[in-house]
Design an enzyme around this catalytic site. Structure first.
Site, PDB file in Angstrom:
ATOM      1  N   LYS A  65       0.842  -1.186   0.000  1.00 41.22           N
ATOM      2  CA  LYS A  65       0.000   0.000   0.000  1.00 41.22           C
ATOM      3  C   LYS A  65       0.885   1.245   0.000  1.00 41.22           C
ATOM      4  O   LYS A  65       2.042   1.111   0.382  1.00 41.22           O
ATOM      5  CB  LYS A  65      -0.974  -0.033   1.180  1.00 41.22           C
ATOM      6  CG  LYS A  65      -0.379   0.457   2.523  1.00 41.22           C
ATOM      7  CD  LYS A  65      -1.445   0.590   3.548  1.00 41.22           C
ATOM      8  CE  LYS A  65      -1.741   2.013   3.924  1.00 41.22           C
ATOM      9  NZ  LYS A  65      -0.736   2.712   4.705  1.00 41.22           N
ATOM     10  N   ASP A 110      -2.316  -5.882   2.553  1.00 43.22           N
ATOM     11  CA  ASP A 110      -2.689  -4.988   3.649  1.00 43.22           C
ATOM     12  C   ASP A 110      -2.221  -5.693   4.911  1.00 43.22           C
ATOM     13  O   ASP A 110      -2.771  -6.731   5.281  1.00 43.22           O
ATOM     14  CB  ASP A 110      -4.219  -4.802   3.676  1.00 43.22           C
ATOM     15  CG  ASP A 110      -4.623  -3.833   4.763  1.00 43.22           C
ATOM     16  OD1 ASP A 110      -4.040  -3.893   5.862  1.00 43.22           O
ATOM     17  OD2 ASP A 110      -5.514  -3.001   4.518  1.00 43.22           O
ATOM     18  N   HIS A 111      -1.187  -5.151   5.540  1.00 39.01           N
ATOM     19  CA  HIS A 111      -0.546  -5.946   6.588  1.00 39.01           C
ATOM     20  C   HIS A 111      -1.458  -6.190   7.796  1.00 39.01           C
ATOM     21  O   HIS A 111      -1.171  -7.040   8.615  1.00 39.01           O
ATOM     22  CB  HIS A 111       0.809  -5.347   6.996  1.00 39.01           C
ATOM     23  CG  HIS A 111       0.722  -4.178   7.934  1.00 39.01           C
ATOM     24  ND1 HIS A 111       0.519  -2.901   7.509  1.00 39.01           N
ATOM     25  CD2 HIS A 111       0.811  -4.105   9.273  1.00 39.01           C
ATOM     26  CE1 HIS A 111       0.503  -2.088   8.550  1.00 39.01           C
ATOM     27  NE2 HIS A 111       0.665  -2.793   9.643  1.00 39.01           N
ATOM     28  N   HIS A 138      -6.604  -0.399   6.202  1.00 42.81           N
ATOM     29  CA  HIS A 138      -6.604  -1.158   7.465  1.00 42.81           C
ATOM     30  C   HIS A 138      -7.968  -1.132   8.163  1.00 42.81           C
ATOM     31  O   HIS A 138      -8.493  -2.158   8.587  1.00 42.81           O
ATOM     32  CB  HIS A 138      -5.556  -0.594   8.425  1.00 42.81           C
ATOM     33  CG  HIS A 138      -4.177  -0.522   7.836  1.00 42.81           C
ATOM     34  ND1 HIS A 138      -3.726  -1.429   6.915  1.00 42.81           N
ATOM     35  CD2 HIS A 138      -3.149   0.340   8.033  1.00 42.81           C
ATOM     36  CE1 HIS A 138      -2.480  -1.120   6.568  1.00 42.81           C
ATOM     37  NE2 HIS A 138      -2.109  -0.047   7.232  1.00 42.81           N
ATOM     38  N   LYS A 179      -2.637   9.853  15.006  1.00 44.68           N
ATOM     39  CA  LYS A 179      -1.269   9.815  15.513  1.00 44.68           C
ATOM     40  C   LYS A 179      -1.246  10.655  16.792  1.00 44.68           C
ATOM     41  O   LYS A 179      -2.074  11.534  16.994  1.00 44.68           O
ATOM     42  CB  LYS A 179      -0.298  10.429  14.514  1.00 44.68           C
ATOM     43  CG  LYS A 179      -0.340   9.774  13.133  1.00 44.68           C
ATOM     44  CD  LYS A 179       0.815   8.841  12.913  1.00 44.68           C
ATOM     45  CE  LYS A 179       0.818   8.232  11.544  1.00 44.68           C
ATOM     46  NZ  LYS A 179       1.301   6.848  11.509  1.00 44.68           N
TER      47      LYS A 179
HETATM   48  C1  BG6 Z   1       0.907   1.815   7.949  1.00 42.43           C
HETATM   49  C2  BG6 Z   1       0.735   3.310   7.938  1.00 42.43           C
HETATM   50  O1  BG6 Z   1       0.239   1.232   6.863  1.00 42.43           O
HETATM   51  O2  BG6 Z   1       0.383   1.290   9.162  1.00 42.43           O
HETATM   52  C3  BG6 Z   1       1.434   3.927   9.129  1.00 42.43           C
HETATM   53  O3  BG6 Z   1       1.271   3.841   6.737  1.00 42.43           O
HETATM   54  C4  BG6 Z   1       0.960   3.292  10.417  1.00 42.43           C
HETATM   55  O4  BG6 Z   1       1.229   5.344   9.171  1.00 42.43           O
HETATM   56  C5  BG6 Z   1       1.034   1.761  10.323  1.00 42.43           C
HETATM   57  O5  BG6 Z   1       1.789   3.758  11.465  1.00 42.43           O
HETATM   58  C6  BG6 Z   1       0.369   1.127  11.525  1.00 42.43           C
HETATM   59  O6  BG6 Z   1       0.632  -0.253  11.520  1.00 42.43           O
HETATM   60  P1  BG6 Z   1       0.608  -1.071  12.886  1.00 42.43           P
HETATM   61  O7  BG6 Z   1       0.785  -2.495  12.444  1.00 42.43           O
HETATM   62  O8  BG6 Z   1       1.728  -0.549  13.716  1.00 42.43           O
HETATM   63  O9  BG6 Z   1      -0.735  -0.802  13.508  1.00 42.43           O
END
Ligand code: BG6
Length: 508
Positions: free
Chosen positions: A159, A188-189, A251, A351
């Site tokens: 992404k 999408d992790h 997400h 954030k």
């Molecule tokens: C990313 C965003 O896809 O996901 C970041 O670009 C964000 O801004 C991150 O900090 C959050 O991932 P996780 O796994 O730490 O919740």
């Protein structure tokens, strides 16, 4: 989704952006964990591709250092050696399809021959999105993209997949001119997180929740993805993206769709994704009035997080001093279908919140409290299921219980399931499952073109209104708080309230 196949198929992983942050922090550690747990085939190799010219040996040395730092290895265990024997590198200009892509082709042929690997290739695009189509086109042009002779060719794209509906459509259409949809894995992790995958098991592997998972019992749903960090070193990217683009169509919508979807007919990729897509189609698009009324944006001012003073967003590196980019967004979504009519889904992300916490809160309707007329209102409990995505993964059921004593008095109690306590520590980057699935050709946990476009369709009208009418009150929340007052008001005017996680320091 396969729960039987243990070892990935023999293949070569080609990483574009091999010297970048994602490769060292996530991809290498994930591959290492997969190998250590016996999920990698012996006939496997990595070809790293980057702009930098470097010998394979130098790349391996860097990999050893990175594995030490990000996978906690000693640097010389048998699995590090296993990787070194299978890792190669080639560098050059991504625009030059004569030299670089010919080198990649030669290297792939040699690596496959020497290691007896069938020509199954999966390309990981850990590169800026504006290069996706161009690099894919060069791979295809050099004869490395077409599936033939029983060999597969798969492409993982990181992404952001587009920055609005129009650009996502263009990217999909450019890629679909070169590849089949079944070759494209849009990652999408969040779908790699155990607790997110558990949503399917929790909802559909238990018979007690599904009958009450609807408008008859549920008052509303809250999805929160709160981060304590600011933009760190990513100011350049973030200032042109903002919280909404960065987190919501991807997400957060994954969490919403898995929470709201109907039971799929099976766990195969298309059945699950068809149900997710139906939810995205049922989410009511925002009119310009809705965008003003049901969407809130915020930007952090200086403040304190964990007791430490932190700067305002506009003072972060690579951020414009008069930036109008939002670092917080909350929306009220309406899912217009039989199950969810009149049940709002409130979602928010930001954030510099007081704590890092992602959760889904299912708030049930009040019981008819006629029996407890004498109980003070603040002690009357409503039922709530909280699915804690991270950290402290687990599930909490919140209900009322009798406070011991001669009089019938009600108090609120929690029943907790804690992943760590129950299953012990699982060392994972979140990418293991996704890489493995790509290597066995299972796209269930990846986004399909129609899902990406449906997500952008929902949020693009908000982005348009926000860019046409710049926020006049930025910065409008102090770092270390739960976002602007308007976000609380979004729920308050419906007689509801955000469930805010109490930061650990405050509970101590
Ligand atoms: C990313 C965003 O896809 O996901 C970041 O670009 C964000 O801004 C991150 O900090 C959050 O991932 P996780 O796994 O730490 O919740």
């Amino acid at each position: 989704m396969s729960d039987t196949q243990k070892t990935a198929e023999p293949c070569v992983m080609v990483i574009f952006g091999a010297t970048g942050d994602l490769t060292k922090r996530k991809l290498f550690p994930a591959l290492y964990n997969l190998a250590k747990d016996g999920h990698m085939p012996d006939n496997f190799a990595i070809v790293g591709v980057g702009r930098q010219e470097m010998l394979s040996d130098e790349f391996r040395d860097q990999m050893i250092v990175n594995l030490k730092e990000f996978a906690g290895t000693t640097g010389d265990d048998e699995w590090v050696k296993w990787f070194c024997e299978r890792t190669f590198y080639t560098g050059g200009d991504f625009d030059d399809d004569k030299k670089l892509f010919k080198d990649i082709k030669d290297m792939l042929r040699d690596v496959c021959e020497a290691n007896k690997i069938p020509e199954n290739f999966f390309y990981y695009m850990a590169i800026p999105p504006d290069l996706f189509a161009n690099v894919t086109q060069k791979i295809v042009k050099n004869g490395l993209g077409k599936e033939e002779n029983g060999n597969w060719r798969r492409f993982i794209f990181e992404k952001p997949f587009g920055r609005d509906l129009e650009s996502a459509k263009k990217l999909n259409s450019d890629l679909l001119k070169l590849l089949k949809e079944s070759q494209i894995y849009r990652i999408d992790h969040y779908l790699g997180k155990e607790t997110v995958q558990n949503l399917l098991v929790f909802r559909f592997g238990n018979s007690i929740f599904e009958p009450i998972w609807n408008r008859n019992f549920i008052d509303h749903v809250q999805v929160t993805v709160a981060e304590k960090l600011g933009v760190e070193l990513r100011g350049g990217y973030y200032d042109s993206a903002g919280a909404l683009r960065d987190m919501i169509p991807n997400h957060i919508f994954q969490l919403v769709t898995l929470t709201a979807m109907e039971p799929p007919v099976s766990f195969d990729a298309d059945s699950v994704r068809d149900e997710q897509a139906k939810i995205l189609q049922a989410i009511q698009p925002f009119s310009p009035e809705d965008a003003l009324h049901c969407a809130v944006r915020g930007q952090y001012a200086a403040g304190r997080v964990d007791g430490d003073a932190v700067p305002a967003y506009r003072k972060e590196e690579k951020v414009a001093p008069d930036s109008n980019t939002e670092t917080f967004a909350s929306l009220k979504l309406a899912i217009d279908n039989w199950r969810w009519a009149d049940v709002p889904f409130y979602v928010r992300t930001g954030k510099r919140m007081p704590t890092k916490h992602s959760s889904i809160v299912i708030q049930f309707k009040k019981a008819p409290f006629v029996l407890f007329r004498d109980t003070p209102i603040e002690r009357l409990t409503t039922n709530r299921i909280e699915i804690h995505i991270q950290p402290d993964e687990g599930i909490t059921l919140h209900f009322g219980a009798k406070i011991p004593g001669p009089i019938v008095k009600m108090g609120a109690v929690d029943m907790d399931f804690d992943y760590l306590e129950h299953f012990g520590e699982q060392i994972s980057t979140g990418y293991e499952r996704l890489l493995f699935d790509c290597m066995i050709g299972d796209a269930t946990l990846f986004q399909r073109a129609d899902m990406v476009e449906a997500s952008w369709r929902i949020v693009t009208p908000i982005l348009d209104v926000w860019s046409a009418i710049p926020a006049r009150d930025f910065p409008n929340y102090e770092a270390g708080t739960w976002g602007p007052e308007d976000s609380d008001e979004l729920l308050r005017r419906d007689g509801r309230k955000w469930k805010n996680e109490v930061p650990e320091a405050a509970t101590a």
